[in-house]
Design an enzyme around this catalytic site. Structure first.
Site, PDB file in Angstrom:
ATOM      1  N   ASP A  10     -11.130 -19.060   8.474  1.00 36.05           N
ATOM      2  CA  ASP A  10     -10.683 -17.760   7.791  1.00 36.05           C
ATOM      3  C   ASP A  10      -9.713 -17.127   8.826  1.00 36.05           C
ATOM      4  O   ASP A  10      -9.885 -17.029  10.240  1.00 36.05           O
ATOM      5  CB  ASP A  10     -11.898 -16.578   7.952  1.00 36.05           C
TER       6      ASP A  10
ATOM      7  N   GLU B 197      -6.612 -20.704   6.544  1.00 35.00           N
ATOM      8  CA  GLU B 197      -5.561 -19.566   6.282  1.00 35.00           C
ATOM      9  C   GLU B 197      -4.668 -19.111   7.427  1.00 35.00           C
ATOM     10  O   GLU B 197      -4.708 -18.730   8.280  1.00 35.00           O
ATOM     11  CB  GLU B 197      -6.200 -18.154   6.150  1.00 35.00           C
TER      12      GLU B 197
END
Length: 878
Positions: free
Chosen positions: A476, A513
């Site tokens: 993340d 990400e």
């Protein structure tokens, strides 16, 4: 995890009601202090022993460290680029030996006049000097519970603590400090196994302005009691925690990341409304091999899906783990109208106390979440997580974990969910220039650039890979990590071998990400793990360029009706003025087609092709909102996707964007077109679970806390459901106001639109057509090109240029020709260079599930390919 607070100490300045005392000085190593607001040459560090009292005659400070004006060395400027413009001070060599003592008490930076009058004071940030003094040696320490011959040793890194004790089964046990590493440890007895414990950390807490004794669970916990109240002394190698067959588990054959086809799935969403599952909402649902959900995953695996990506399954803070403590909406939700505000209102009332959250609020990084276990009170979560992995492996799927090391659920002294910051205050989190914790990630941001936070990341990932046989990790907000940190993870995984560790770490895939924003943006503090920087590492980043071109606009548009390639831009316009006039739409659509072409190559920076303006360009020369579209060095650097858990599902995005009168059947065909642009790309691809079933969340753009009502996947189609919603979940009411209210005027008329309620036959046909495309990808070697040179040689867009058909992309890939027709009309594409070549529709489509795709034809004599409306057709040379 309560805290016992001692009285204020001499010279302490308590935190204000608005937050901690500012800390504008940064002690970056044993020789250097940087002070942003320093105004004079004379400065010093003053420190005090918090155990001393005024009656002992100690005054304001028991010691001082003299500072003289200095400059940052080249190495320091490289390590701390964001501090290079601030005043720097050199620690007097005579005082450097005082650093270990100074760091264990109250510490301030001061400036005084010649007569001793204080003119400035500020708190001191200490992560840099802690790393310098302790990090190099501490990073090799074994932390948490470690067993040797059945006896546990418990260790915690707490270099600033005055004392640390182990609270074992309710009684304190002293721990010993290693002065070289700052690690406190104690060796226990065999009888300690299974017992609950916490650490009693007595430490100066700048946020409180006093010494406190914090009762804190172990950041390196291997097991927990319910609601994470206590850690448990547990050896993950204990045979009693291994389900039958665990030691001999045979995994599906590994695939290189560039070939991975991934289903993104939330554990609770998977089964909570699956009436064929015996364990709804639990890890064990993945052992229910005959359930509708598992049968569907099995069919995807057979078609070519290689991995299931599980949204956070580590211990997180937002869900009560006991089922008896989990609240439910008290409304009759099925009885409410499809466009009602009441559903979201009822769900929101219990959202903070129900069983649902995505879980991006980490508490203990290396322990499975308890709310998904049959019993959250002990080691059932360990056994059942392992059984989940077995279940997925057994149907041909490898397992990816979504990991969230970029922030924690909380920081500071007062929040019971603050663990790291109550053990080593001010270390584990990234601090801004004034000492405030950075929150650009939404929450208290961590600092993996600090040695021991970086170590925690590596150690945690290795634990999941070794002890739980996890096959991949999705990071993340990976751009908030240093590139070096993610590469250290890769190196640690590559060192794992089947003979020594039971797993082949080289087969574990990594992606994340790579967004570039916040206080770390543009490599301000370190070289980030962003899209551009990770190129060439074999670690993929999400490709938002093609995603936006496929869907249209961006996830942040005020008007959600902005169209794209797969949502009707120019070729099937809706009424939104945000799309512009026909000329503007045509121009934007053609540019979107260039972005998608770059995406189909694997988003390669150096791939050269003719764009829609007739220029010969590289992928990196195609514009994406002012940035290069292509950034990958090789297929595998960029991950293709049309939807994920963030933002509206693909079906809901198309609901907003396609003209309201578009039939359910045509919406389904556009869904397949959108999915195909990712599924048939070079490099890895991901889709959100249920997208092949037209999954809807009733237009919710951010369903992280929207409960089962909006989130559950509906694997079994029964036509109009008893709750009045469509078979795919569409029409469960207006989406929650917190993130969607401004879109309610657009959403309300859609939720009652009959063309947005697909029937069971349409849903089944969509999934079957998608699986045909997955089979083509899985069986054709042309989708496994490993280098830019091979892609350049094998892949081309022969009709690209100023005369390109808007809404159609024609790609030649080795002996394949693929036509993506996103228009509402049948399209004919003639490739003169293929005249006389014996092409025919691919057998998997000619004899596949989609009769419309099966009607696509090729006329070899002229090199003409004819493809029905809203269809992706793959032709193969015979």
């Amino acid at each position: 995890m309560a805290a016992v607070v001692l009285p204020p100490q001499p010279g302490a300045r308590a935190a204000s009601a608005n937050g901690p005392v500012p800390a504008a000085a940064q002690w970056i190593d044993r020789t250097t202090v940087v002070w942003k607001d320093a105004r004079h040459a004379d400065a010093q560090l003053e420190f005090g022993d918090p155990a001393q009292r005024p009656e002992a005659g100690q005054g304001r400070a028991s010691g001082r460290i003299r500072l003289t004006p200095g400059t940052l060395t080249p190495a320091e400027r490289a390590t701390y680029p964001h501090l290079s413009g601030y005043p720097a001070f050199t620690v007097d060599p005579r005082d450097r030996a005082l650093a270990p003592a100074a760091l264990r008490g109250r510490l301030v930076a001061t400036q005084r006049t010649a007569d001793g009058r204080q003119t400035a004071t500020t708190g001191v940030q200490i992560p840099g000097v802690l790393d310098d003094l302790y990090g190099t040696r501490a990073q090799h320490a074994s932390l948490g519970p470690v067993f040797h011959a059945g006896r546990p040793t418990l260790s915690v890194w707490a270099p600033t603590a005055r004392t640390v004790a182990l609270e074992l089964d309710g009684r304190p046990v002293p721990m010993r400090r290693d002065d070289a590493t700052g690690v406190w440890s104690v060796r226990g007895e065999r009888t300690w196994t299974g017992k609950p414990y916490r650490y009693l950390v007595t430490v100066w807490a700048p946020a409180a302005g006093r010494t406190v004794t914090n009762k804190v669970t172990d950041p390196y916990s291997t097991a927990l009691t319910t609601d994470s109240a206590r850690s448990l002394v547990v050896d993950l190698a204990d045979p009693h925690l291994a389900p039958a067959g665990w030691a001999t588990l045979r995994k599906p054959a590994p695939v290189p990341l560039r070939r991975a086809r991934i289903q993104e799935l939330h554990i609770r969403d998977f089964s909570v409304e699956d009436r064929t599952s015996r364990h709804p909402g639990q890890y064990l649902a993945f052992t229910d091999t005959r359930s509708a959900g598992m049968q569907h995953l099995k069919s995807l695996a057979a078609a070519g899906t290689s991995h299931v990506h599980l949204l956070p399954a580590f211990d997180f803070s937002s869900v009560p783990e006991r089922r008896a403590d989990q609240q439910r909406p008290d409304c009759d939700l099925p009885a409410l109208p499809a466009d009602s505000e009441r559903q979201q209102e009822c769900v929101a009332k219990v959202a903070a106390h129900d069983a649902y959250n995505w879980g991006y609020d980490p508490l203990h990084y290396s322990v499975p979440e308890g709310s998904y276990a049959s019993d959250p009170s002990g080691t059932a979560r360990t056994v059942e997580f392992r059984r989940m992995v077995q279940g997925l492996n057994g149907i041909g799927l490898r397992t990816v974990m979504d990991v969230v090391y970029n922030h924690t659920a909380a920081s500071g002294q007062d929040d019971p969910h603050s663990i790291l910051d109550r053990i080593v205050p001010g270390y584990y989190h990234r601090l801004l220039d004034d000492g405030a914790v950075a929150t650009s990630t939404c929450c208290s941001g961590t600092a993996p650039e600090h040695t021991m936070m970086g170590k925690l990341v590596v150690d945690s990932v290795v634990t999941w890979a070794r002890q739980y046989k996890v096959d991949g990790f999705r990071f993340d907000l990976m751009g908030h990590h240093p590139k070096a940190d993610i590469l250290a993870v890769r190196k640690a995984l590559d060192a794992l071998t089947p003979a020594r560790d039971g797993v082949d770490g080289r087969s574990v895939i990594l992606y994340g990400e790579g967004w570039n924003f916040g206080e770390a943006a543009n490599d301000a503090r370190f070289v980030q793990a962003t899209q551009r920087n990770m190129a060439g590492t074999g670690i993929a980043t999400f490709n938002d360029r093609a995603r936006d071109a496929i869907r249209g606009g961006t996830p942040f548009d005020a008007d959600p009706r902005v169209q794209g390639f797969a949502s009707g831009l120019y070729t099937d316009p809706n009424s939104s003025p945000a799309n512009g006039d026909p000329a503007a739409q045509r121009s934007r659509l053609l540019h979107y087609q260039d972005l998608i072409k770059v995406g189909l190559t694997g988003n390669l920076a150096d791939y050269t092709f003719t764009d829609t303006t007739d220029r010969r360009v590289k992928g990196s020369q195609v514009d994406y909102n002012g940035a290069p579209a292509g950034y990958a060095a090789a297929p595998g650097d960029a991950l293709a996707y049309a939807d994920a858990h963030d933002n509206e599902t693909l079906y809901d995005a198309l609901a907003y964007k396609l003209p309201p009168g578009t039939s359910a059947a045509d919406r389904a065909r556009m869904q397949v077109v959108a999915l195909a642009t990712a599924a048939l790309s070079q490099g890895p691809a991901l889709s959100q679970a249920g997208s092949d079933l037209l999954r809807s969340k009733s237009l919710d753009r951010n369903s992280f806390n929207s409960g089962d009502w909006f989130n559950a996947v509906h694997w079994t189609c029964t036509g109009e459901r008893r709750d009045g919603a469509a078979a795919n979940g569409f029409g469960r009411g207006l989406p929650p106001a917190a993130d969607n209210k401004e879109r309610w005027p657009y959403a309300k008329p859609l939720l009652t639109n009959p063309s947005l309620r697909p029937d069971c036959a349409t849903i089944a046909a969509t999934s079957a057509a998608y699986r045909d495309l997955l089979r083509i990808h899985a069986t054709e070697p042309a989708f496994d090109l490993a280098t830019t040179a091979r892609v350049q040689s094998a892949l081309s867009f022969p009709l690209s240029g100023k005369d390109e058909t808007p809404g159609v992309i024609t790609m030649r890939l080795a002996d394949l020709v693929i036509v993506f027709n996103a228009t509402p009309q049948r399209q004919t594409q003639t490739l003169p260079g293929l005249k006389g070549r014996p092409y025919a529709l691919h057998p998997l489509q000619a004899h596949g599930a989609d009769p419309t795709a099966a009607a696509a034809t090729c006329t070899p004599a002229s090199g003409t390919f004819t493809v029905p409306a809203r269809t992706v057709a793959v032709f193969r040379q015979g």
